[in-house]
Write a protein that holds these residues in place. Structure first.
Motif, PDB file in Angstrom:
ATOM      1  N   TYR A 399      87.430  24.977  77.011  1.00 41.89           N
ATOM      2  CA  TYR A 399      85.987  24.811  77.105  1.00 41.89           C
ATOM      3  C   TYR A 399      85.506  23.392  76.817  1.00 41.89           C
ATOM      4  O   TYR A 399      84.306  23.127  76.848  1.00 41.89           O
ATOM      5  CB  TYR A 399      85.297  25.813  76.185  1.00 41.89           C
ATOM      6  CG  TYR A 399      85.601  27.251  76.570  1.00 41.89           C
ATOM      7  CD1 TYR A 399      85.909  27.586  77.880  1.00 41.89           C
ATOM      8  CD2 TYR A 399      85.600  28.264  75.624  1.00 41.89           C
ATOM      9  CE1 TYR A 399      86.199  28.891  78.234  1.00 41.89           C
ATOM     10  CE2 TYR A 399      85.884  29.571  75.974  1.00 41.89           C
ATOM     11  CZ  TYR A 399      86.187  29.877  77.285  1.00 41.89           C
ATOM     12  OH  TYR A 399      86.470  31.173  77.638  1.00 41.89           O
ATOM     13  N   GLU A 400      86.452  22.499  76.540  1.00 44.47           N
ATOM     14  CA  GLU A 400      86.072  21.097  76.384  1.00 44.47           C
ATOM     15  C   GLU A 400      86.890  20.286  77.390  1.00 44.47           C
ATOM     16  O   GLU A 400      86.966  20.655  78.550  1.00 44.47           O
ATOM     17  CB  GLU A 400      86.230  20.678  74.924  1.00 44.47           C
ATOM     18  CG  GLU A 400      85.260  21.474  74.033  1.00 44.47           C
ATOM     19  CD  GLU A 400      85.218  20.998  72.597  1.00 44.47           C
ATOM     20  OE1 GLU A 400      86.109  20.228  72.194  1.00 44.47           O
ATOM     21  OE2 GLU A 400      84.292  21.405  71.881  1.00 44.47           O
ATOM     22  N   ASP A 401      87.443  19.173  76.997  1.00 44.73           N
ATOM     23  CA  ASP A 401      88.143  18.309  77.944  1.00 44.73           C
ATOM     24  C   ASP A 401      89.391  19.003  78.475  1.00 44.73           C
ATOM     25  O   ASP A 401      90.318  19.301  77.722  1.00 44.73           O
ATOM     26  CB  ASP A 401      88.501  16.992  77.259  1.00 44.73           C
ATOM     27  CG  ASP A 401      89.181  16.007  78.184  1.00 44.73           C
ATOM     28  OD1 ASP A 401      89.234  16.270  79.398  1.00 44.73           O
ATOM     29  OD2 ASP A 401      89.648  14.963  77.686  1.00 44.73           O
ATOM     30  N   ALA A 402      89.429  19.236  79.782  1.00 38.74           N
ATOM     31  CA  ALA A 402      90.562  19.939  80.390  1.00 38.74           C
ATOM     32  C   ALA A 402      91.636  18.998  80.909  1.00 38.74           C
ATOM     33  O   ALA A 402      92.665  19.449  81.406  1.00 38.74           O
ATOM     34  CB  ALA A 402      90.067  20.817  81.540  1.00 38.74           C
ATOM     35  N   SER A 428      78.275  27.771  78.393  1.00 35.05           N
ATOM     36  CA  SER A 428      77.843  28.101  77.034  1.00 35.05           C
ATOM     37  C   SER A 428      79.042  28.698  76.324  1.00 35.05           C
ATOM     38  O   SER A 428      79.645  29.645  76.822  1.00 35.05           O
ATOM     39  CB  SER A 428      76.676  29.100  77.052  1.00 35.05           C
ATOM     40  OG  SER A 428      76.337  29.508  75.746  1.00 35.05           O
ATOM     41  N   ALA A 429      79.402  28.126  75.177  1.00 39.39           N
ATOM     42  CA  ALA A 429      80.637  28.552  74.522  1.00 39.39           C
ATOM     43  C   ALA A 429      80.440  28.752  73.029  1.00 39.39           C
ATOM     44  O   ALA A 429      81.243  28.317  72.221  1.00 39.39           O
ATOM     45  CB  ALA A 429      81.731  27.523  74.770  1.00 39.39           C
ATOM     46  N   GLY A 430      79.361  29.402  72.652  1.00 43.03           N
ATOM     47  CA  GLY A 430      79.132  29.622  71.238  1.00 43.03           C
ATOM     48  C   GLY A 430      78.623  28.403  70.517  1.00 43.03           C
ATOM     49  O   GLY A 430      78.689  28.336  69.289  1.00 43.03           O
ATOM     50  N   PRO A 436      72.975  25.557  74.509  1.00 40.04           N
ATOM     51  CA  PRO A 436      74.219  24.814  74.746  1.00 40.04           C
ATOM     52  C   PRO A 436      73.968  23.323  74.536  1.00 40.04           C
ATOM     53  O   PRO A 436      72.837  22.853  74.673  1.00 40.04           O
ATOM     54  CB  PRO A 436      74.536  25.116  76.217  1.00 40.04           C
ATOM     55  CG  PRO A 436      73.746  26.345  76.550  1.00 40.04           C
ATOM     56  CD  PRO A 436      72.513  26.270  75.700  1.00 40.04           C
ATOM     57  N   ARG A 437      75.008  22.587  74.215  1.00 38.74           N
ATOM     58  CA  ARG A 437      74.846  21.155  73.916  1.00 38.74           C
ATOM     59  C   ARG A 437      75.555  20.312  74.968  1.00 38.74           C
ATOM     60  O   ARG A 437      76.124  20.820  75.912  1.00 38.74           O
ATOM     61  CB  ARG A 437      75.434  20.827  72.538  1.00 38.74           C
ATOM     62  CG  ARG A 437      75.172  21.857  71.448  1.00 38.74           C
ATOM     63  CD  ARG A 437      73.730  21.920  70.998  1.00 38.74           C
ATOM     64  NE  ARG A 437      73.498  23.022  70.093  1.00 38.74           N
ATOM     65  CZ  ARG A 437      73.780  23.015  68.791  1.00 38.74           C
ATOM     66  NH1 ARG A 437      74.301  21.963  68.227  1.00 38.74           N
ATOM     67  NH2 ARG A 437      73.536  24.073  68.041  1.00 38.74           N
ATOM     68  N   ARG A 438      75.528  18.973  74.749  1.00 40.38           N
ATOM     69  CA  ARG A 438      76.242  18.011  75.582  1.00 40.38           C
ATOM     70  C   ARG A 438      75.893  18.180  77.062  1.00 40.38           C
ATOM     71  O   ARG A 438      76.733  18.494  77.893  1.00 40.38           O
ATOM     72  CB  ARG A 438      77.754  18.115  75.381  1.00 40.38           C
ATOM     73  CG  ARG A 438      78.210  17.767  73.963  1.00 40.38           C
ATOM     74  CD  ARG A 438      79.713  17.872  73.849  1.00 40.38           C
ATOM     75  NE  ARG A 438      80.346  16.848  74.687  1.00 40.38           N
ATOM     76  CZ  ARG A 438      80.769  15.673  74.245  1.00 40.38           C
ATOM     77  NH1 ARG A 438      80.598  15.349  72.965  1.00 40.38           N
ATOM     78  NH2 ARG A 438      81.346  14.828  75.055  1.00 40.38           N
ATOM     79  N   ASN A 439      74.597  17.967  77.358  1.00 42.89           N
ATOM     80  CA  ASN A 439      74.135  18.064  78.744  1.00 42.89           C
ATOM     81  C   ASN A 439      74.487  19.417  79.355  1.00 42.89           C
ATOM     82  O   ASN A 439      74.923  19.517  80.497  1.00 42.89           O
ATOM     83  CB  ASN A 439      74.722  16.937  79.590  1.00 42.89           C
ATOM     84  CG  ASN A 439      74.406  15.569  79.034  1.00 42.89           C
ATOM     85  OD1 ASN A 439      73.263  15.284  78.706  1.00 42.89           O
ATOM     86  ND2 ASN A 439      75.423  14.720  78.913  1.00 42.89           N
ATOM     87  N   THR A 440      74.238  20.471  78.563  1.00 41.80           N
ATOM     88  CA  THR A 440      74.601  21.840  78.940  1.00 41.80           C
ATOM     89  C   THR A 440      76.067  21.903  79.352  1.00 41.80           C
ATOM     90  O   THR A 440      76.439  22.634  80.266  1.00 41.80           O
ATOM     91  CB  THR A 440      73.682  22.374  80.059  1.00 41.80           C
ATOM     92  OG1 THR A 440      72.385  21.790  79.945  1.00 41.80           O
ATOM     93  CG2 THR A 440      73.527  23.893  79.954  1.00 41.80           C
ATOM     94  N   ARG A 441      76.876  21.130  78.668  1.00 42.11           N
ATOM     95  CA  ARG A 441      78.328  21.114  78.837  1.00 42.11           C
ATOM     96  C   ARG A 441      78.758  20.710  80.246  1.00 42.11           C
ATOM     97  O   ARG A 441      79.885  20.986  80.673  1.00 42.11           O
ATOM     98  CB  ARG A 441      78.925  22.477  78.460  1.00 42.11           C
ATOM     99  CG  ARG A 441      78.533  22.947  77.061  1.00 42.11           C
ATOM    100  CD  ARG A 441      79.195  24.253  76.709  1.00 42.11           C
ATOM    101  NE  ARG A 441      80.637  24.094  76.532  1.00 42.11           N
ATOM    102  CZ  ARG A 441      81.229  23.674  75.423  1.00 42.11           C
ATOM    103  NH1 ARG A 441      80.508  23.365  74.352  1.00 42.11           N
ATOM    104  NH2 ARG A 441      82.537  23.561  75.361  1.00 42.11           N
ATOM    105  N   SER A 442      77.878  20.025  80.961  1.00 39.55           N
ATOM    106  CA  SER A 442      78.163  19.737  82.365  1.00 39.55           C
ATOM    107  C   SER A 442      79.347  18.792  82.542  1.00 39.55           C
ATOM    108  O   SER A 442      80.041  18.860  83.562  1.00 39.55           O
ATOM    109  CB  SER A 442      76.918  19.176  83.054  1.00 39.55           C
ATOM    110  OG  SER A 442      76.395  18.065  82.362  1.00 39.55           O
ATOM    111  N   GLU A 443      79.592  17.902  81.568  1.00 38.42           N
ATOM    112  CA  GLU A 443      80.749  17.008  81.720  1.00 38.42           C
ATOM    113  C   GLU A 443      82.061  17.781  81.659  1.00 38.42           C
ATOM    114  O   GLU A 443      83.036  17.430  82.327  1.00 38.42           O
ATOM    115  CB  GLU A 443      80.747  15.892  80.671  1.00 38.42           C
ATOM    116  CG  GLU A 443      80.869  16.356  79.239  1.00 38.42           C
ATOM    117  CD  GLU A 443      79.527  16.489  78.541  1.00 38.42           C
ATOM    118  OE1 GLU A 443      79.388  15.950  77.436  1.00 38.42           O
ATOM    119  OE2 GLU A 443      78.624  17.130  79.119  1.00 38.42           O
TER     120      GLU A 443
END
Length: 705
Positions: A399-402, A428-430, A436-443
């Motif tokens: 759910y973060e850097d893949a 959205s990951a809890g 959700p944070r970080r630009n709605t996790r778009s990165e």
């Protein structure tokens, strides 16, 4: 040279209906003229921002069209009219004078992708050509955005040719309804919105929100009926959105095992099934059958299977002589066989094999290639490869850097072993129960989508976990990011995507910066999470079982409280200023928005909620630092007013939120024991939304007496 001249056989109806040869000649002329005119190609007017970004846009000189110019829709023989958007669906289907939209199915001069299309705009009208109905549908969705911009900004759509197709064939979002339900009309609107951004699939985590007919005890009292779900799935299919079920099994089974204690691996926990009891499969397969019947058009059955903690501990499992990992994979083989026998491809979360192999923490880490190379060891997985069903899709969730070294190594291992893999990122990951944070996790969505495209994986899923049950409108920018980057991962950077998102969703031009407040709102929620406690964390990823509320001022020792909580007070002052900035940004956005004002209302109420602890802390600080008794009494009245304001704030928030979602569980609902201690399952009413605020207000009011 003039721009390409678009010949319209529809000016003479008989040519379309009776003389396809002439039509083919004319289309050949169009292709030749477009090729010649490509020498004059130029960039598309910045006003016309398409989402997702097409693979190729060629713009030519000459007069284009306005949104009001199209007068009809017509088709080549044998070509159906797909579901159209609001601006084209109102057009008549009969040929007439003027400019029109012409649709045709053809395998000539179009992308190989079944979802690809070519869209040509000329001063005579628009042609959309595709191999399939799905391609026609997406071409028309792109045209809808062009017409929308022409209408919104009074600009002419230039002559152009768009050649477009997705980088990833299966582009899905995850709908998790384990702790809440939205109203059915919202799910229909959700399908329309997904289709608009070329998301073509939903994996729906049902838990108890389907009215199971074979096991009626499992469905919640307000569950969706199979017939209602079938109708929604048909509506989605007509818009090229495929809905498949996720029915949790082996673990995450509280919604089942709170009714079936006899099937628990651990009698004290409703988390895991016993995989060695035949009755486990009787129940599991009944639920699968109901879900497949309710969602008849999907290709997948997601069987869950993640985060197991206690397999192999009860007598039924011990009697088999199998290890916990062997029992897990025996279960997986059985459920995969069931899926295949019923025409579905099984999907399985892949964390348990990685934990067995001892590489799970390494895969989650961001260690360098050099560090990973020293400890990377898949020998356990290599030895157990015979236990892995080949018909299964292994959903590789991160759910973060893949793009980390260990993660890339794992993907290569899957490839080398001939196993099918799908990526799972997160919109959205809890992160928080509210934002959700970080630009709605778009990165993160962008990064994993690029990895999926580069490695030609089976598809990509943007999860949206309901552990803290955020309002879906706060997740939507992440869903739309999945549409953008699942279609074209490398087209835009995150900053540009956010600008285009603001234009497409609300009608804001990029230079207006109308959505800058959302960046600030994402930052504000960090303080909200723990403002009123000294221990514990509201974030569901870290649990909420224990917490300690902040203390209150000592009336006999003024100033001591403010000194003790100096850092919180300083942060609260920063957040008070941030709140005003956000509120002003939302006010302007609501005034200027051309659509989706409801989303802005949700952001507004979220802003009011996250500001509540700020107001309370600052009011207590004013009391504690009052200079004299008069100021002290006035400050105490302010504290009382802030406490009373909570009811107003809560009523306003729930009035807005409840326009699309049910804010409490129905009468007779039985809560899970909840191994993961999810925040959203703390109460059957909406009190969990204010998990720290309600006890804090109670504490303050007792102190004031």
């Amino acid at each position: 040279m003039a721009g390409p001249f678009l010949l319209y056989p529809l000016h003479c109806k008989c040519i379309f209906e009776e003389n396809t040869c002439i039509m083919k000649i004319q289309l050949l002329i169009i292709s030749l003229l477009l090729a010649a005119s490509s020498l004059y190609a130029r960039s598309l007017d910045k006003v016309f921002q398409l989402l997702p970004q097409p693979q190729s846009v060629e713009v030519f000189p000459g007069k284009g069209i306005m949104h009001t110019d199209l007068k009809f829709v017509s088709t080549a023989p044998g070509t159906p009219v797909p579901i159209l958007g609001a601006l084209t669906d109102v057009l008549p289907r009969a040929g007439r004078g003027g400019k029109g939209l012409y649709l045709q199915l053809s395998g000539q001069n179009v992308p190989d992708s079944p979802e690809g299309y070519v869209l040509v705009v000329n001063d005579k009208g628009v042609i959309v050509t595709a191999r399939t109905e799905a391609g026609l549908f997406y071409g028309c969705q792109t045209l809808e955005q062009l017409l929308e911009d022409s209408r919104d900004f009074g600009r002419e759509i230039p002559q152009m040719k768009i050649t477009d197709y997705p980088a990833i064939a299966y582009r899905a979002v995850h709908l998790d309804t384990k702790h809440h339900l939205d109203r059915m009309e919202y799910y229909y609107r959700m399908v329309d919105r997904l289709a608009r951004y070329k998301v073509n699939a939903v994996i729906w985590e049902l838990e108890d929100k389907l009215r199971f007919t074979r096991r009626p005890e499992i469905g919640a009292p307000n569950a969706i009926s199979k017939q209602e779900m079938q109708a929604l799935c048909r509506y989605a299919k007509e818009r090229n959105v495929e809905i498949s079920p996720l029915v949790q099994g082996l673990g995450h089974a509280g919604f089942i095992l709170k009714h079936h204690w006899e099937l628990r691996e651990n009698p004290a926990s409703d988390w895991e099934f016993c995989p060695s009891d035949p009755r486990t499969y009787e129940v599991q397969f009944d639920l699968y059958l109901d879900a497949l019947e309710a969602m008849p058009y999907g290709k997948y059955l997601h069987v869950g299977g993640d985060e197991i903690t206690a397999i192999g501990i009860d007598d039924r499992c011990k009697a088999t002589g199998k290890t916990a990992f062997e029992l897990q994979m025996i279960w997986l083989k059985k459920v995969c066989r069931f899926a295949v026998e019923h025409g579905r491809i099984p999907i399985f979360w892949d964390d348990m094999p990685l934990k067995y192999a001892g590489i799970w923490e390494l895969v989650l880490s961001d260690k360098s290639e050099e560090e990973v190379a020293k400890v990377w060891d898949t020998s356990k997985l290599d030895e157990a490869i015979g236990l892995f069903p080949k018909e299964c899709v292994y959903m590789r969730w991160k759910y973060e850097d893949a793009a980390t070294s260990a993660h890339r190594r794992l993907l290569k291992w899957y490839h080398d072993k001939g196993l099918k893999v799908m990526g799972a990122t997160a919109a959205s990951a809890g992160d928080s129960p509210f934002m959700p944070r970080r630009n709605t996790r778009s990165e993160y969505v962008k990064g994993f989508s690029q990895l999926v495209a580069d490695n030609q994986l089976e598809g990509i899923l943007a999860t949206a976990w309901d552990d803290g049950s955020p309002h879906l409108e706060t997740v939507w920018r992440g869903f739309i990011a999945q549409g953008e980057f699942g279609w074209n991962p490398s087209a835009r950077d995150i900053g540009t995507f956010k600008q285009v998102h603001a234009q497409r969703e609300y009608g804001f031009l990029p230079e207006d910066n109308r959505m800058d407040f959302l960046d600030e709102l994402e930052k504000a929620v960090f303080f909200f999470d723990g403002a009123l406690v000294t221990s514990g964390h509201r974030n569901p990823a870290w649990g909420t079982s224990d917490f300690t509320l902040i203390g209150l001022p000592d009336k006999a020792n003024p100033g001591a409280w403010s000194e003790l909580y100096e850092d919180k007070i300083a942060r609260a002052k920063i957040e008070a200023d941030r709140y005003e900035k956000i509120a002003e940004g939302i006010r302007k956005a609501k005034a200027e928005a051309l659509r989706n004002r409801y989303t802005l209302q949700v952001y507004e109420q979220t802003n009011n909620l996250q500001n509540y602890p700020v107001r309370l802390i600052l009011a207590l600080n004013d009391y504690d630092t009052a200079k004299d008794e008069t100021a002290r009494r006035a400050a105490l009245e302010t504290v009382a007013e802030v406490c009373d304001y909570f009811d107003v704030m809560r009523a306003d928030l729930e009035s807005v939120y409840s326009e699309i979602r049910f804010m409490q569980q129905p009468e007779g609902f039985i809560s899970d024991l909840n191994h993961h201690n999810h925040l959203a399952s703390k109460t059957n009413n909406s009190d969990w939304w204010y998990y720290y605020e309600i006890p804090m207000i109670r504490k303050v009011r007792a102190w004031m007496k």
